[in-house]
Write an enzyme that holds these catalytic residues in place. Structure first.
Site, PDB file in Angstrom:
ATOM      1  N   TYR A 157      65.655  10.100   5.220  1.00  0.00           N
ATOM      2  CA  TYR A 157      65.802  11.460   4.669  1.00  0.00           C
ATOM      3  C   TYR A 157      64.591  12.304   5.070  1.00  0.00           C
ATOM      4  CZ  TYR A 157      67.803  15.040   1.674  1.00  0.00           C
ATOM      5  OH  TYR A 157      68.379  16.206   1.205  1.00  0.00           O
ATOM      6  N   LYS A 164      63.426  19.171  -0.655  1.00  0.00           N
ATOM      7  CA  LYS A 164      64.287  19.166  -1.855  1.00  0.00           C
ATOM      8  C   LYS A 164      63.445  19.094  -3.134  1.00  0.00           C
ATOM      9  CE  LYS A 164      68.434  19.403   0.048  1.00  0.00           C
ATOM     10  NZ  LYS A 164      69.141  20.700   0.098  1.00  0.00           N
TER      11      LYS A 164
HETATM   12  P1  NAD Z   1      77.429  21.631   5.581  1.00  0.00           P
HETATM   13  O1  NAD Z   1      76.981  21.413   6.983  1.00  0.00           O
HETATM   14  O2  NAD Z   1      78.872  21.690   5.323  1.00  0.00           O
HETATM   15  O3  NAD Z   1      76.739  22.916   4.929  1.00  0.00           O
HETATM   16  C1  NAD Z   1      75.448  23.338   5.270  1.00  0.00           C
HETATM   17  C2  NAD Z   1      75.530  24.847   5.389  1.00  0.00           C
HETATM   18  O4  NAD Z   1      74.221  25.393   5.582  1.00  0.00           O
HETATM   19  C3  NAD Z   1      76.395  25.305   6.558  1.00  0.00           C
HETATM   20  O5  NAD Z   1      77.445  26.129   6.089  1.00  0.00           O
HETATM   21  C4  NAD Z   1      75.430  26.104   7.404  1.00  0.00           C
HETATM   22  O6  NAD Z   1      76.018  27.226   8.056  1.00  0.00           O
HETATM   23  C5  NAD Z   1      74.433  26.558   6.342  1.00  0.00           C
HETATM   24  N1  NAD Z   1      73.199  27.078   6.929  1.00  0.00           N
HETATM   25  C6  NAD Z   1      72.289  26.434   7.706  1.00  0.00           C
HETATM   26  N2  NAD Z   1      71.340  27.305   8.110  1.00  0.00           N
HETATM   27  C7  NAD Z   1      71.648  28.509   7.560  1.00  0.00           C
HETATM   28  C8  NAD Z   1      71.077  29.810   7.612  1.00  0.00           C
HETATM   29  N3  NAD Z   1      69.990  30.064   8.365  1.00  0.00           N
HETATM   30  N4  NAD Z   1      71.658  30.817   6.917  1.00  0.00           N
HETATM   31  C9  NAD Z   1      72.786  30.601   6.191  1.00  0.00           C
HETATM   32  N5  NAD Z   1      73.394  29.389   6.118  1.00  0.00           N
HETATM   33  C10 NAD Z   1      72.830  28.376   6.799  1.00  0.00           C
HETATM   34  O7  NAD Z   1      76.763  20.397   4.743  1.00  0.00           O
HETATM   35  P2  NAD Z   1      76.652  20.116   3.172  1.00  0.00           P
HETATM   36  O8  NAD Z   1      76.365  18.660   3.076  1.00  0.00           O
HETATM   37  O9  NAD Z   1      77.806  20.694   2.469  1.00  0.00           O
HETATM   38  O10 NAD Z   1      75.304  20.874   2.786  1.00  0.00           O
HETATM   39  C11 NAD Z   1      75.210  21.776   1.711  1.00  0.00           C
HETATM   40  C12 NAD Z   1      73.985  21.477   0.870  1.00  0.00           C
HETATM   41  O11 NAD Z   1      74.164  20.215   0.217  1.00  0.00           O
HETATM   42  C13 NAD Z   1      72.672  21.346   1.644  1.00  0.00           C
HETATM   43  O12 NAD Z   1      71.649  21.939   0.890  1.00  0.00           O
HETATM   44  C14 NAD Z   1      72.464  19.836   1.694  1.00  0.00           C
HETATM   45  O13 NAD Z   1      71.103  19.492   1.845  1.00  0.00           O
HETATM   46  C15 NAD Z   1      72.980  19.468   0.330  1.00  0.00           C
HETATM   47  N6  NAD Z   1      73.299  18.056   0.094  1.00  0.00           N
HETATM   48  C16 NAD Z   1      74.112  17.384   0.934  1.00  0.00           C
HETATM   49  C17 NAD Z   1      74.402  16.053   0.672  1.00  0.00           C
HETATM   50  C18 NAD Z   1      75.274  15.269   1.612  1.00  0.00           C
HETATM   51  O14 NAD Z   1      75.221  14.030   1.572  1.00  0.00           O
HETATM   52  N7  NAD Z   1      76.098  15.899   2.416  1.00  0.00           N
HETATM   53  C19 NAD Z   1      73.878  15.404  -0.454  1.00  0.00           C
HETATM   54  C20 NAD Z   1      73.055  16.137  -1.306  1.00  0.00           C
HETATM   55  C21 NAD Z   1      72.767  17.460  -1.021  1.00  0.00           C
END
Ligand code: NAD
Length: 256
Positions: A157, A164
């Site tokens: 990570y 985070k």
């Molecule tokens: P995802 O790729 O579907 O979504 C990430 C989004 O961030 C995308 O829509 C992307 O366009 C956007 N993004 C990146 N740079 C950007 C910018 N400059 N301006 C505007 N938007 C921007 O993936 P996800 O897993 O749904 O991620 C969403 C959140 O969840 C993130 O914060 C991620 O760290 C968090 N998260 C994910 C997981 C996992 O396992 N997938 C677990 C815990 C937390």
């Protein structure tokens, strides 16, 4: 009978990339409870993937929002102010780290890469809360998305751990600062889910397999699980909850 209603509420969802996105799970759940949604996409390349999803939800407001482009966040909030005159819920579900920094040791990450990750993944949430504040005169809710790697070392990570951790701390300070206005601030903390952002993390498949084994329920989190929690936190029934980091992970985070 529904337990709570978001009928007529106005919600902005930032972070849909495709139908696997956590933001999509949140958007659908808020819509199902009756909220009107506004949806953003990153840029022209993302638009063909996101626009059909926004249309499926009957999003009243939609358009591009790249938080690293000066003025774009302000312009989107101006549209919300013009068209809706208010906002009840903000869902910030975005994160970014440059690959070279993300894949190396935390101690080796570059200052530029760290600053970029902090700006897009953390400070953009503070900027959005600041823009949402005048649109929430009767209170509201602001949600972001974190991960367990903030408080424990999760292999691979890497630099997103400290990022985070900063996000969760920002949530607590914003919650303290805005609580008296009825604006509640939370982090949702799902267990690992196969999304596009997650595919940027080395050995993510191993993390998924470990989570399914270790979680007491042996179930991986789904975007529907996250959406249900988002909808609840957006509701009046959650009016006295703020500043929390809510694990949605089948109990993964309680195990050693
Ligand atoms: P995802 O790729 O579907 O979504 C990430 C989004 O961030 C995308 O829509 C992307 O366009 C956007 N993004 C990146 N740079 C950007 C910018 N400059 N301006 C505007 N938007 C921007 O993936 P996800 O897993 O749904 O991620 C969403 C959140 O969840 C993130 O914060 C991620 O760290 C968090 N998260 C994910 C997981 C996992 O396992 N997938 C677990 C815990 C937390």
């Amino acid at each position: 009978m529904t337990m709570f209603s978001l009928q007529g509420r106005k919600a902005l969802i930032v972070g849909i990339a495709n139908e696997h996105s956590i933001a999509w799970g949140c958007a659908r759940a808020l819509k199902e409870q009756g909220a009107d949604v506004a949806v953003t996409w990153l840029n022209a390349k993302a638009e063909p993937h996101v626009r059909p999803l926004a249309e499926q939800l009957g999003a009243g407001i939609m358009g591009p929002l790249d938080v690293s482009v000066p003025g774009e966040t302000e312009a989107f909030f101006a549209q919300i102010a013009d068209r809706w005159g208010r906002l009840d819920t903000l869902v910030h579900s975005i994160a970014f780290a440059p690959k070279a920094d993300l894949h190396g040791r935390v101690v080796d990450c570059s200052a530029e890469g760290f600053a970029t990750a902090m700006d897009i993944s953390v400070h953009s949430f503070l900027r959005m809360i600041r823009l949402a504040e005048p649109l929430m005169p009767a209170g509201g809710s602001c949600l972001s998305v974190s991960f367990f790697g903030s408080s424990r070392v999760v292999r691979h990570y890497n630099m997103m751990g400290p990022v985070k951790a900063a996000l969760e701390s920002a949530v607590r300070y914003a919650a303290a600062e805005l609580g008296e206005k009825g604006i509640r601030v939370h982090a949702l903390s799902p267990g690992p889910l196969a999304t596009r952002a997650a595919s940027g993390i080395d050995h993510f498949d191993t993390l998924l397999a470990e989570a399914a084994t270790r979680a007491p329920t042996h179930q991986l989190a789904t975007i529907e699980d996250v959406g249900a929690m988002a909808a609840f936190l957006a509701s009046d029934e959650a009016r006295n909850l703020t500043g929390g980091v809510h694990d949605i992970d089948g109990g993964y985070s309680i195990t050693a």
